[in-house]
Design an enzyme around this catalytic site. Structure first.
Site, PDB file in Angstrom:
ATOM      1  N   ASP A 148       0.923  -1.443   0.030  1.00 29.07           N
ATOM      2  CA  ASP A 148      -0.127   0.034  -0.061  1.00 29.07           C
ATOM      3  C   ASP A 148       0.784   1.626  -0.405  1.00 29.07           C
ATOM      4  OD1 ASP A 148      -2.514   1.518   0.254  1.00 29.07           O
ATOM      5  OD2 ASP A 148      -3.095  -0.275   1.854  1.00 29.07           O
ATOM      6  N   ASP A 203      -9.915   3.542  -3.407  1.00 34.39           N
ATOM      7  CA  ASP A 203     -10.746   2.225  -2.867  1.00 34.39           C
ATOM      8  C   ASP A 203     -12.149   1.997  -3.474  1.00 34.39           C
ATOM      9  OD1 ASP A 203      -8.637   1.879  -1.726  1.00 34.39           O
ATOM     10  OD2 ASP A 203      -9.404   2.061   0.296  1.00 34.39           O
TER      11      ASP A 203
HETATM   12  C1  GLA Z   1      -6.044   1.088   1.748  1.00 34.15           C
HETATM   13  C2  GLA Z   1      -5.899   0.278   0.423  1.00 34.15           C
HETATM   14  C3  GLA Z   1      -7.133  -1.061   0.901  1.00 34.15           C
HETATM   15  C4  GLA Z   1      -7.357  -1.929   1.651  1.00 34.15           C
HETATM   16  C5  GLA Z   1      -7.052  -0.491   3.356  1.00 34.15           C
HETATM   17  C6  GLA Z   1      -6.457  -1.007   4.278  1.00 34.15           C
HETATM   18  O1  GLA Z   1      -7.456   2.118   1.328  1.00 34.15           O
HETATM   19  O2  GLA Z   1      -6.540   0.856  -1.290  1.00 34.15           O
HETATM   20  O3  GLA Z   1      -7.422  -1.405   0.376  1.00 34.15           O
HETATM   21  O4  GLA Z   1      -5.418  -2.303   1.527  1.00 34.15           O
HETATM   22  O5  GLA Z   1      -5.760   1.029   2.674  1.00 34.15           O
HETATM   23  O6  GLA Z   1      -5.913  -0.016   5.532  1.00 34.15           O
END
Ligand code: GLA
Length: 437
Positions: A148, A203
């Site tokens: 990430d 997301d």
């Molecule tokens: C980010 C990522 C998500 C998930 C969250 C976890 O937002 O884009 O897919 O992994 O972190 O905290």
């Protein structure tokens, strides 16, 4: 014994070669399950084992799903040697134990970290610990790393992800590398050198607007996708309850058309027959996993009604009619025209090709969408012989060369006319596969 020698060989190769990505780990889009969309931070050894069991007993494994990935929140701190500490309450036997269990089911094990100092849930990130963490993952038996971008401050994205790529390579265990920097730094331009998939957007959430707006953003990215390097429009929400059955069918169909990674994000131990029929639609999965590895492009866009075409191996193709509007549409579809679309495969790969990336092909349609397929390639665009086409424009086929299969009705169409009115309710799709006779 044989496995031991192979491991030694892989390790020796890894230490003697300049760092690069492990190639060939994702010739088709990765398929699996990830804990985040449904369970967020509520992960535990018990849950992950339950999901691994359900992956097998539900038939998901047989349908092609392979990776069980624990997302954020498994890690709590670092010890005095800098080693990452696994939450001892939630994962009492540690990660190696869990990896062994998952492997014993014939599945693969994935884990999550961040390129920054912290993860998105403020757990320790890997910044400054890349090589140590990569060695730890290799020791545990990790097969997939989602990496990430939280806590990254002013870090350079390509450099940060390349550092982890190199660390994974040096650690010697082939690990699929999933770049998750939300499309902030055009990862499609450098992702194929560094990892096997790269998130292209922020997301997803479990609703129609989120899903369809993410889908829209993939429109111009087809040429960046291909074997071993895929655009990732984020994980699936199918089965999580925020969309209707028809909307989930659309979500799944679109992800299959995009050659997107198929990472389920629902509770595998508690799936309705509808959810199962979507996630395990093997005919749709075959479109996603087609070996030509070309992402669909938009052939027609007409006030919320769209036609998407995904070239497949053997000069076959999948055609998706999408009604993304809120009104019912009745559309005159000319199957002869769809049959005659010829596809040229042109794929962007970074010009240096240092990471063992080979240039292979993205889709370009025949008229009317992108008639310029014959033009000279732009710098960094490689045109290579697409499978089955011998490097030429594919031969002109007609409707008579194909039978047409409806991939949700699971039956062949019997066409009385070449042009037929097709009714599409709001937010629905029809997906047809043009199969060579
Ligand atoms: C980010 C990522 C998500 C998930 C969250 C976890 O937002 O884009 O897919 O992994 O972190 O905290």
């Amino acid at each position: 014994m044989k496995r031991f020698f192979i491991s030694v060989l892989v390790l020796l190769t890894a230490v003697s070669l300049p760092a690069q990505k492990f190639t060939g780990l994702a010739k088709t889009p990765p398929m699996g399950w990830n804990s985040w969309n449904k369970f967020h931070c509520d992960v535990s050894e018990e849950l992950i084992m339950k999901m691994a069991d359900a992956m097998v007993s539900s038939g998901m494994k047989d349908a092609g799903y392979e990776y069980i990935v624990i997302d954020d929140c498994w890690q709590v701190s670092r010890d005095e040697n800098g080693e990452i500490v696994v939450d001892p309450e939630r994962f009492p036997h540690g990660m190696k134990y869990l990896a062994d269990y998952i492997h014993s089911k014939g599945l693969k094990f994935g884990i999550y970290s961040s390129a920054g100092t912290v993860t998105c849930q403020r757990r320790p990130g890997s910044r400054g610990y890349e090589f140590q963490d990569a060695r730890t993952y290799a020791r545990w038996g990790v097969d997939y790393l989602k990496y990430d971008w939280c806590g990254s401050s002013t870090q350079n994205a390509k450099a940060s992800y390349t550092l982890m790529r190199d660390a994974l390579f040096k650690a010697g265990r082939p690990i699929v590398f999933s770049i998750c920097e939300w499309g902030s730094n055009n990862p499609w331009e450098w992702g194929a050198e560094v990892g096997h998939l790269w998130r292209t957007t922020g997301d997803i959430s479990d609703n129609w607007n989120s899903m369809i707006s993410i889908f829209e953003k993939q429109k111009d990215l087809a040429r960046y996708a291909g074997p071993d390097g895929w655009n990732d429009p984020d994980m699936l929400e199918v089965g999580n309850g925020g969309m209707t059955y028809e909307e989930y069918k659309t979500h799944f169909s679109l992800w299959c058309m995009l050659a997107a990674p198929l990472i389920a994000g629902n509770d595998l131990s508690n799936m309705t027959p509808e959810t199962k029929s979507i996630l395990m639609n093997k005919e749709m999965i075959a479109v996603n996993q087609d070996t030509l590895g070309v992402q669909a492009t938009c052939y027609r866009d007409d006030y919320g009604y769209q036609i998407w075409v995904k070239p497949l191996a053997n000069n076959e193709k999948a055609v998706c009619l999408l009604n993304r509007s809120d009104e019912k549409k009745s559309i005159l579809v000319n199957f002869e025209e769809l049959a005659r679309i010829r596809t040229m495969v042109r794929r962007f790969r970074p010009p240096t090709g240092t990471a063992g990336t080979s240039a292979t092909g993205a889709a370009r349609m025949g008229p009317p969408a992108q008639a310029g397929a014959a033009g000279a390639p732009a710098p960094g665009v490689a045109v290579t012989p697409p499978q089955g086409f011998g490097g030429q424009r594919p031969p002109q086929l007609t409707l008579a060369d194909y039978r047409i299969r409806d991939l949700w009705e699971h039956k062949d169409l019997t066409l009385k006319e070449t042009s037929v009115y097709i009714e599409l309710l709001p937010h629905t799709v029809k997906v047809y596969k043009f199969i060579r006779k």
